[in-house]
Design an enzyme around this catalytic site. Structure first.
Site, PDB file in Angstrom:
ATOM      1  N   THR A 188       7.280  -9.436   7.216  1.00  0.00           N
ATOM      2  CA  THR A 188       6.583  -8.415   6.416  1.00  0.00           C
ATOM      3  C   THR A 188       6.889  -8.615   4.930  1.00  0.00           C
ATOM      4  OG1 THR A 188       7.005  -6.872   8.232  1.00  0.00           O
ATOM      5  CG2 THR A 188       6.154  -5.926   6.187  1.00  0.00           C
TER       6      THR A 188
ATOM      7  N   GLY B  79       3.127  -1.324   1.072  1.00  0.00           N
ATOM      8  CA  GLY B  79       1.778  -1.384   0.491  1.00  0.00           C
ATOM      9  C   GLY B  79       1.717  -2.665  -0.322  1.00  0.00           C
ATOM     10  N   LYS B  80       0.617  -3.383  -0.158  1.00  0.00           N
ATOM     11  CA  LYS B  80       0.557  -4.698  -0.809  1.00  0.00           C
ATOM     12  C   LYS B  80       0.603  -4.594  -2.327  1.00  0.00           C
ATOM     13  CE  LYS B  80      -1.790  -6.474   3.223  1.00  0.00           C
ATOM     14  NZ  LYS B  80      -0.610  -7.008   3.866  1.00  0.00           N
TER      15      LYS B  80
ATOM     16  N   SER C  73       4.900 -21.230   7.854  1.00  0.00           N
ATOM     17  CA  SER C  73       6.135 -22.018   7.798  1.00  0.00           C
ATOM     18  C   SER C  73       5.910 -23.460   7.343  1.00  0.00           C
ATOM     19  CB  SER C  73       6.820 -22.010   9.170  1.00  0.00           C
ATOM     20  OG  SER C  73       5.922 -22.541  10.109  1.00  0.00           O
TER      21      SER C  73
ATOM     22  N   THR D 152      -1.581 -20.205   1.380  1.00  0.00           N
ATOM     23  CA  THR D 152      -0.273 -20.246   2.057  1.00  0.00           C
ATOM     24  C   THR D 152      -0.481 -20.646   3.518  1.00  0.00           C
ATOM     25  OG1 THR D 152      -0.370 -17.871   2.504  1.00  0.00           O
ATOM     26  CG2 THR D 152       0.781 -18.545   0.502  1.00  0.00           C
TER      27      THR D 152
ATOM     28  N   GLY E 167      12.182  -5.437   6.351  1.00  0.00           N
ATOM     29  CA  GLY E 167      11.520  -4.513   5.416  1.00  0.00           C
ATOM     30  C   GLY E 167      10.513  -5.211   4.525  1.00  0.00           C
TER      31      GLY E 167
ATOM     32  N   ASP F 107       3.344 -11.120   0.012  1.00  0.00           N
ATOM     33  CA  ASP F 107       3.406 -10.343  -1.237  1.00  0.00           C
ATOM     34  C   ASP F 107       4.454 -10.938  -2.178  1.00  0.00           C
ATOM     35  OD1 ASP F 107       1.542  -8.605  -0.125  1.00  0.00           O
ATOM     36  OD2 ASP F 107       3.092  -7.309   0.725  1.00  0.00           O
TER      37      ASP F 107
ATOM     38  N   ASN G 147       2.192   2.314  -0.013  1.00  0.00           N
ATOM     39  CA  ASN G 147       2.312   2.882   1.337  1.00  0.00           C
ATOM     40  C   ASN G 147       3.732   3.315   1.630  1.00  0.00           C
ATOM     41  OD1 ASN G 147      -0.355   2.373   2.100  1.00  0.00           O
ATOM     42  ND2 ASN G 147       0.119   0.388   3.002  1.00  0.00           N
TER      43      ASN G 147
ATOM     44  N   ASN H 249       4.338  -3.751  -3.201  1.00  0.00           N
ATOM     45  CA  ASN H 249       5.176  -4.919  -2.891  1.00  0.00           C
ATOM     46  C   ASN H 249       4.986  -6.017  -3.944  1.00  0.00           C
ATOM     47  OD1 ASN H 249       5.834  -3.591  -0.518  1.00  0.00           O
ATOM     48  ND2 ASN H 249       4.554  -4.860   0.792  1.00  0.00           N
TER      49      ASN H 249
HETATM   50  O1  RIB Z   1       2.081  -6.957   3.198  1.00  0.00           O
HETATM   51  C1  RIB Z   1       2.915  -6.046   3.846  1.00  0.00           C
HETATM   52  C2  RIB Z   1       2.393  -4.656   3.649  1.00  0.00           C
HETATM   53  O2  RIB Z   1       1.183  -4.512   4.341  1.00  0.00           O
HETATM   54  C3  RIB Z   1       3.281  -3.562   4.190  1.00  0.00           C
HETATM   55  O3  RIB Z   1       4.239  -3.131   3.267  1.00  0.00           O
HETATM   56  C4  RIB Z   1       2.287  -2.491   4.605  1.00  0.00           C
HETATM   57  O4  RIB Z   1       2.379  -1.315   3.866  1.00  0.00           O
HETATM   58  C5  RIB Z   1       0.915  -3.136   4.505  1.00  0.00           C
HETATM   59  O5  RIB Z   1       0.263  -2.729   3.374  1.00  0.00           O
END
Ligand code: RIB
Length: 295
Positions: A241, A39-40, A216, A213, A280, A245, A11, A43
């Site tokens: 975010t 994008g998972k 925290s 998971t 990010g 991943d 993504n 990532n």
């Molecule tokens: O897990 C985070 C991701 O979820 C982001 O990078 C986004 O693109 C969504 O896919």
């Protein structure tokens, strides 16, 4: 170390810092805006590579983004020979990030939702017995891909994120590893606690290695009657975010390296803790060398 193939999404992330997550009917101004890769699938592929694994990414993106993705991935020696460029736009995500570091994400699949039979056969052409594949839920045809990997004797790790009810109809008995969060576990099992969700998954799939998971709190491993818990460290989270991943990529890389489950969970936790201290998705994933316990 054994090569791991991620079949998943790529993504373009649009990240808006907001005072709070927007409410129904409300319009709010964002305090800052930036874009980045996400994008998972991507990532997790980058997390695997930064954890030291040899990684291939099988994905689809819009033609115009290929040079930029290629530059990003070559920096991590990530093989993108099975990333197919197509006429559809690259998938994208709209991410709101509040002042507490919590997020809220809308994903548009774009090219991620256009995997064809030809793409799938190309992605799996080199699959040999024992090869490891990692999938998430941001592409089409995942159920078919999982079945075909298993038929070829491959091993499958699934991060069922984002959860959608059709996952319950996928051939989950083909999975070797399931890496999921509490919300996904509750949706997959209808259990009202993490312990019950793990019991349910382990009884339905006795050989499955489940990693749950707990934000925290930490994470739990369960397989058959075995259970391990690993706590997290307290950190100043600015953006969650990509934390899941990062955990998934580091965990699988360590397991592929031959580390014991508890050691793999410890490294994955450290990496995820570092990831949330930075903004990010792809940009926030640490390298293995940055982890305090390895220095
Ligand atoms: O897990 C985070 C991701 O979820 C982001 O990078 C986004 O693109 C969504 O896919």
């Amino acid at each position: 170390m054994q090569r791991i193939t991620v079949i998943g999404s790529v993504n373009r992330d649009h990240l808006y810092s907001v005072p709070h997550i927007v409410r129904p009917g409300e319009t709010i101004a964002s305090e800052s805006y930036r874009t980045g890769w996400g994008g998972k699938g991507l990532n997790q592929a980058i997390a695997l590579a930064k954890a030291g694994a040899q990684v291939s990414l099988a994905a689809k993106i819009g033609h115009e983004d290929y040079p930029s993705l290629s530059a990003l991935c070559s920096a991590y020696s990530l093989d993108i020979s099975q990333v197919h460029a197509c006429a559809l736009p690259t998938g994208h995500a709209i991410i709101q990030l509040d002042t507490a570091g919590q997020n809220c994400i809308i994903v548009h699949a774009g090219a991620n939702g256009s995997f064809t039979e030809q793409d799938i056969q190309s992605f799996l052409a080199g699959c040999r017995a024992g090869d490891i594949f990692l999938l998430q839920n941001e592409i089409n045809s995942s159920a078919q891909i999982i079945s075909e990997i298993k038929k070829k004797g491959g091993r499958v790790a699934l991060n069922p994120s984002p959860f959608t009810p059709d996952i319950l109809r996928w051939p989950l008995e083909c999975l070797d590893y399931l890496i999921l969060n509490e919300t996904e576990a509750a949706s997959m099992t209808s259990a009202d606690s993490s312990e019950k969700a793990l019991d349910h998954l382990c009884s339905a799939y006795p050989a499955l290695n489940v990693f749950l998971t707990l934000g925290s709190e930490g994470s739990c491993f369960a397989c058959g009657n075995t259970r391990h818990f690993h706590p997290t460290h307290k950190v100043n989270a600015v953006d969650t975010t990509g934390a899941g991943d990062t955990y998934t990529g580091f965990l699988l890389a360590e397991l592929a390296r031959g580390s014991a489950v508890e050691d793999a969970m410890s490294i994955a936790t450290e990496a995820a803790c570092l990831c949330v201290t930075r903004p990010g998705a792809v940009d926030s994933i640490p390298s293995r060398a940055e982890l305090p316990s390895l220095n």
